[in-house]
Design a protein around this motif. Structure first.
Motif, PDB file in Angstrom:
ATOM      1  N   ALA A  54     106.411 -40.463  58.126  1.00 49.68           N
ATOM      2  CA  ALA A  54     107.340 -40.887  57.072  1.00 49.68           C
ATOM      3  C   ALA A  54     108.274 -42.007  57.509  1.00 49.68           C
ATOM      4  O   ALA A  54     108.835 -42.704  56.661  1.00 49.68           O
ATOM      5  N   LEU A  55     108.483 -42.186  58.818  1.00 58.93           N
ATOM      6  CA  LEU A  55     109.441 -43.179  59.296  1.00 58.93           C
ATOM      7  C   LEU A  55     108.743 -44.352  59.966  1.00 58.93           C
ATOM      8  O   LEU A  55     107.667 -44.200  60.541  1.00 58.93           O
ATOM      9  N   ASP A  56     109.373 -45.492  59.885  1.00 56.65           N
ATOM     10  CA  ASP A  56     108.964 -46.628  60.698  1.00 56.65           C
ATOM     11  C   ASP A  56     110.179 -47.503  60.971  1.00 56.65           C
ATOM     12  O   ASP A  56     111.276 -47.240  60.466  1.00 56.65           O
ATOM     13  N   ALA A 103     111.185 -40.252  67.049  1.00 61.46           N
ATOM     14  CA  ALA A 103     110.673 -40.633  68.367  1.00 61.46           C
ATOM     15  C   ALA A 103     109.295 -41.265  68.255  1.00 61.46           C
ATOM     16  O   ALA A 103     108.978 -42.235  68.951  1.00 61.46           O
ATOM     17  N   ARG A 104     108.462 -40.720  67.376  1.00 68.49           N
ATOM     18  CA  ARG A 104     107.125 -41.298  67.174  1.00 68.49           C
ATOM     19  C   ARG A 104     107.226 -42.726  66.647  1.00 68.49           C
ATOM     20  O   ARG A 104     106.537 -43.639  67.132  1.00 68.49           O
ATOM     21  N   ALA A 105     108.094 -42.936  65.664  1.00 63.25           N
ATOM     22  CA  ALA A 105     108.237 -44.266  65.077  1.00 63.25           C
ATOM     23  C   ALA A 105     108.739 -45.276  66.103  1.00 63.25           C
ATOM     24  O   ALA A 105     108.259 -46.415  66.149  1.00 63.25           O
ATOM     25  N   VAL A 106     109.693 -44.880  66.925  1.00 65.16           N
ATOM     26  CA  VAL A 106     110.209 -45.776  67.965  1.00 65.16           C
ATOM     27  C   VAL A 106     109.118 -46.080  68.989  1.00 65.16           C
ATOM     28  O   VAL A 106     108.956 -47.226  69.441  1.00 65.16           O
ATOM     29  N   ALA A 107     108.341 -45.060  69.367  1.00 65.53           N
ATOM     30  CA  ALA A 107     107.278 -45.260  70.350  1.00 65.53           C
ATOM     31  C   ALA A 107     106.212 -46.231  69.829  1.00 65.53           C
ATOM     32  O   ALA A 107     105.703 -47.069  70.573  1.00 65.53           O
TER      33      ALA A 107
END
Length: 237
Positions: free
Chosen positions: A172-174, A205-209
């Protein structure tokens, strides 16, 4: 307009304690102690979602702390942002290795557009800005990079279980287009006012990675003002 009015009202109208309602004080000493009086601890939700970075919280979520967070988030008690930022700054420091001497980049977890419109302000970003100011005041280089956004609509998280929240937020995030460079030059610390299941922080954290092309745990930690008291009983290091 609503956010502007809240700012003015907070300066000129009498206030009661955001935690217990004691008249003529933004936050009484007892409620301030509940929020900032104990050292921050590492917290872990059960079950712990995959990809969740190390999270530190300033206080257990309950009683006065719960009332203060709700007063700031839902009732527009913007005068509480400073003390909430101070609590968050302590949790940020607790998650950064003592040997680290570089800059910190605080990345707030975004609310939905609907929630922002309803509240008239962005509570996580406001607290992050206060935390950043407190960190700089005490000698730590810190800045806020509000680079995350919701790329699709998500369901209301209230009433959802841990697995349902993970499924609801997955993908859901980016990072906003052209904003990835704001994550460079420091250690990323994901910040929010409250952690419950950890689903929001894991997705952040997934979006940042993805944006930085680094493993989710590389140079990334997380800090929140509060977390459920049960999570404080698990591995306090």
């Amino acid at each position: 307009m609503r956010g502007w009015w809240q700012e003015i009202a907070g300066l000129v109208l009498p206030v009661d304690c955001g935690g217990c309602g004691l008249p003529r004080t933004v936050l009484c000493e007892d409620c301030r102690g509940a929020l900032c009086g104990a050292p921050p601890h590492r917290v872990r939700p059960v079950p712990e979602p995959a990809g969740l970075p190390v999270v530190h919280a300033a206080a257990p979520y309950g009683d006065a702390v719960r009332a203060v967070l709700l007063a700031h988030k839902e009732r527009g008690a913007l005068g509480l942002a400073g003390v909430l930022g101070k609590a968050l700054a302590g949790a940020v420091r607790a998650g950064v290795p003592h040997a680290y001497a570089g800059a910190l980049v605080l990345v707030p977890v975004p609310s939905s557009r609907k929630a922002l419109r309803a509240r008239g302000h962005d509570p996580a970003r406001r607290i992050a800005l206060a935390a950043s100011a407190e960190l700089r005041r005490t000698g730590t280089s810190a800045r806020v990079a509000a680079v995350l956004r919701q790329r699709r609509a998500v369901a209301d998280q209230s009433g959802l279980g841990a697995r349902q929240r993970l499924a609801n937020l997955r993908g859901a995030l980016d990072v906003r287009e052209g904003c990835g460079r704001l994550l460079e030059g420091g250690r990323v610390v994901l910040v929010d006012d409250l952690m419950t299941t950890g689903a929001s922080l894991a997705e952040a954290a997934r979006a940042v990675a993805v944006e930085t092309r680094l493993p989710p745990f590389a140079q990334t930690s997380a800090a929140v003002v509060a977390a459920p008291s049960l999570s404080f009983g698990i591995n306090r290091n």
